[in-house]
Design a protein around this motif. Sequence first.
Motif, PDB file in Angstrom:
ATOM      1  N   ILE A 139     107.047  64.702  64.798  1.00  0.00           N
ATOM      2  CA  ILE A 139     106.982  66.066  65.597  1.00  0.00           C
ATOM      3  C   ILE A 139     106.177  66.856  64.624  1.00  0.00           C
ATOM      4  CG2 ILE A 139     108.678  68.097  65.512  1.00  0.00           C
ATOM      5  CD1 ILE A 139     110.829  66.398  66.297  1.00  0.00           C
ATOM      6  N   LEU A 140     106.052  66.764  63.374  1.00  0.00           N
ATOM      7  CA  LEU A 140     105.118  67.644  62.446  1.00  0.00           C
ATOM      8  C   LEU A 140     103.443  67.225  62.693  1.00  0.00           C
ATOM      9  CD1 LEU A 140     107.069  67.230  58.982  1.00  0.00           C
ATOM     10  CD2 LEU A 140     106.876  69.190  60.473  1.00  0.00           C
ATOM     11  N   VAL A 141     103.461  65.832  62.903  1.00  0.00           N
ATOM     12  CA  VAL A 141     102.090  65.433  63.262  1.00  0.00           C
ATOM     13  C   VAL A 141     101.491  66.019  64.500  1.00  0.00           C
ATOM     14  CG1 VAL A 141     100.505  63.537  63.640  1.00  0.00           C
ATOM     15  CG2 VAL A 141     102.303  63.217  61.944  1.00  0.00           C
ATOM     16  N   ILE A 142     102.513  65.808  65.518  1.00  0.00           N
ATOM     17  CA  ILE A 142     102.083  66.601  66.934  1.00  0.00           C
ATOM     18  C   ILE A 142     101.644  68.144  66.780  1.00  0.00           C
ATOM     19  CG2 ILE A 142     102.637  66.739  69.093  1.00  0.00           C
ATOM     20  CD1 ILE A 142     104.043  64.300  69.093  1.00  0.00           C
ATOM     21  N   ALA A 143     102.565  68.685  65.992  1.00  0.00           N
ATOM     22  CA  ALA A 143     102.338  70.286  65.929  1.00  0.00           C
ATOM     23  C   ALA A 143     101.219  70.422  65.281  1.00  0.00           C
ATOM     24  CB  ALA A 143     103.675  70.676  65.259  1.00  0.00           C
ATOM     25  N   VAL A 144     100.825  69.853  64.259  1.00  0.00           N
ATOM     26  CA  VAL A 144      99.668  70.112  63.478  1.00  0.00           C
ATOM     27  C   VAL A 144      98.364  69.513  64.272  1.00  0.00           C
ATOM     28  CG1 VAL A 144      98.308  69.547  61.374  1.00  0.00           C
ATOM     29  CG2 VAL A 144     100.997  69.897  61.234  1.00  0.00           C
ATOM     30  N   VAL A 145      98.565  68.433  64.718  1.00  0.00           N
ATOM     31  CA  VAL A 145      97.151  68.075  65.274  1.00  0.00           C
ATOM     32  C   VAL A 145      96.836  68.810  66.481  1.00  0.00           C
ATOM     33  CG1 VAL A 145      96.097  66.076  66.700  1.00  0.00           C
ATOM     34  CG2 VAL A 145      97.425  65.623  64.647  1.00  0.00           C
ATOM     35  N   GLY A 182     116.167  66.661  69.021  1.00  0.00           N
ATOM     36  CA  GLY A 182     115.661  67.502  70.084  1.00  0.00           C
ATOM     37  C   GLY A 182     115.580  68.765  70.194  1.00  0.00           C
ATOM     38  N   LEU A 183     116.452  69.409  69.044  1.00  0.00           N
ATOM     39  CA  LEU A 183     116.095  70.881  68.826  1.00  0.00           C
ATOM     40  C   LEU A 183     114.930  71.145  67.912  1.00  0.00           C
ATOM     41  CD1 LEU A 183     117.535  73.705  68.932  1.00  0.00           C
ATOM     42  CD2 LEU A 183     118.739  72.939  66.636  1.00  0.00           C
ATOM     43  N   LEU A 184     114.554  70.418  67.101  1.00  0.00           N
ATOM     44  CA  LEU A 184     113.457  70.376  66.259  1.00  0.00           C
ATOM     45  C   LEU A 184     112.149  70.130  67.308  1.00  0.00           C
ATOM     46  CD1 LEU A 184     114.244  68.183  63.080  1.00  0.00           C
ATOM     47  CD2 LEU A 184     114.064  70.955  63.381  1.00  0.00           C
ATOM     48  N   ALA A 185     112.152  69.350  68.417  1.00  0.00           N
ATOM     49  CA  ALA A 185     111.100  69.252  69.158  1.00  0.00           C
ATOM     50  C   ALA A 185     110.935  70.365  70.015  1.00  0.00           C
ATOM     51  CB  ALA A 185     111.492  67.930  69.975  1.00  0.00           C
ATOM     52  N   VAL A 186     111.986  70.801  70.455  1.00  0.00           N
ATOM     53  CA  VAL A 186     111.768  72.302  71.335  1.00  0.00           C
ATOM     54  C   VAL A 186     111.445  73.330  70.376  1.00  0.00           C
ATOM     55  CG1 VAL A 186     113.265  73.957  72.393  1.00  0.00           C
ATOM     56  CG2 VAL A 186     113.721  71.684  72.845  1.00  0.00           C
ATOM     57  N   GLY A 187     111.857  73.356  69.158  1.00  0.00           N
ATOM     58  CA  GLY A 187     111.355  74.519  68.195  1.00  0.00           C
ATOM     59  C   GLY A 187     110.009  74.291  67.902  1.00  0.00           C
ATOM     60  N   ALA A 188     109.378  72.868  67.666  1.00  0.00           N
ATOM     61  CA  ALA A 188     108.008  72.677  67.569  1.00  0.00           C
ATOM     62  C   ALA A 188     107.141  72.967  68.951  1.00  0.00           C
ATOM     63  CB  ALA A 188     107.825  71.228  67.160  1.00  0.00           C
ATOM     64  N   GLN A 189     107.653  72.890  69.877  1.00  0.00           N
ATOM     65  CA  GLN A 189     106.781  73.418  71.132  1.00  0.00           C
ATOM     66  C   GLN A 189     106.916  74.913  71.346  1.00  0.00           C
ATOM     67  OE1 GLN A 189     105.662  71.354  74.120  1.00  0.00           O
ATOM     68  NE2 GLN A 189     104.468  73.159  73.830  1.00  0.00           N
ATOM     69  N   ALA A 190     108.125  75.503  70.903  1.00  0.00           N
ATOM     70  CA  ALA A 190     107.836  77.188  71.008  1.00  0.00           C
ATOM     71  C   ALA A 190     106.929  77.625  69.720  1.00  0.00           C
ATOM     72  CB  ALA A 190     109.365  77.573  70.517  1.00  0.00           C
TER      73      ALA A 190
END
Length: 393
Positions: A28-34, A68-76
């Motif tokens: 999740i962190l890598v996708i959000a940063v990249v 799942g909650l972290l992924a939704v948060g990263a998308q937001a």
Amino acid sequence: MDARRPLAGLRQPWRSSHALLLIPIVLILVIAVVDQLVPADIHLGPLLVIAPAITVSFAGPWPTGLIGLLAVGAQAYIGWHFGVLFSRNVLVQILALAVLSALTVFYCVIRERRRRQLAQVRMIAEAAQHVLLWPLPEQIGPMKVACLYLAAEAEAQIGGDLYAATPTDNGVRVMIGDVRGKGLSAIGEAALIIGAFREAAHHHTALPALAFALEESVARNLPTLESEEERGERFATLMLMEIPDEGHIIRILSCGHPPPLLLSHGSAVAVPVHPAPPLGIHGPAARDDYTVDVFSFEPGDTLLLYTDGVIEARDADGVFYPLAERATRWAGSSPEKLLHHIRRDLLDHVGGSLGDDAALIALCRTPTGTQGRRHGHGFDVGRFGHARDRSAR
């Protein structure tokens, strides 16, 4: 049994699954940063769906929901970073990710429920095995003993094969048998025979009388266990043995069961027996129809009893398992090590899954200072004695 073993077994998977949670978190962190570093026309946010999708494979509902909650948060966060959080496209992506995360959590709940049910079934099967097939002690009278049971049913602990042993006033009596069929449908008949043996073994001084009593019990009770489709088709092969405390001999009575192997001096030889029909075929036979075969059983000899699930096990090419040939390799091993080798080799031969239940018992005669050869039994015991033991009537 050490009560701490189950706790230790549960603790290790718990630690492993929580360590694996680092994978989706890092993802999740890598996708959000990249996603913030690539050109604006490239959107990596939809890849966040991978995180809850892989978490469900090793974690429970709560960790999966958290990912799942972290992924939704990263998308937001990605939408907020680019100033398009409330755009239609980003809102749909967030909603789709939330729905998918909820579905994975629901799947986890169902999976964990089934896992608990399966664990309960296994506990019941294990309890049934200990009630029906009492674990044999390592030493019975003048013998070291080891036993092995391999059920054909994937989740079963017991099936249609059976064994039992009990000390008597003059020695030890052992039984091994195979009920037609496998799995739960054969347990009732196996329980019937084992129960009858445990009681009758102490009330009949001769093996023919014992076999006659077991046949009577089967004929009397088997109709209540048969279904209409199986009427008249249920039977059981059986082998009864008697090892006297005095004298290096063993008496065998076979009711259609495969002959045992005698492991001695680095070789494995099938013991020749004169089998009577299996139990349940013709009803109670006359006692004179049973033949008691007698042969010598010297200190250091090992007798290997087995059911047809062992010798009829096939490999991928349809070749039967060569039990006598393989047992010769380990003829000098202790009963426990012998069965350990056979178990591993048998499962390798069939590719890990048996087509029929299989049971084995290894009996090793230990040296004693009080044993001597008996005389006056009405037979001459060579290495293998084929005559009937007239004193066993």
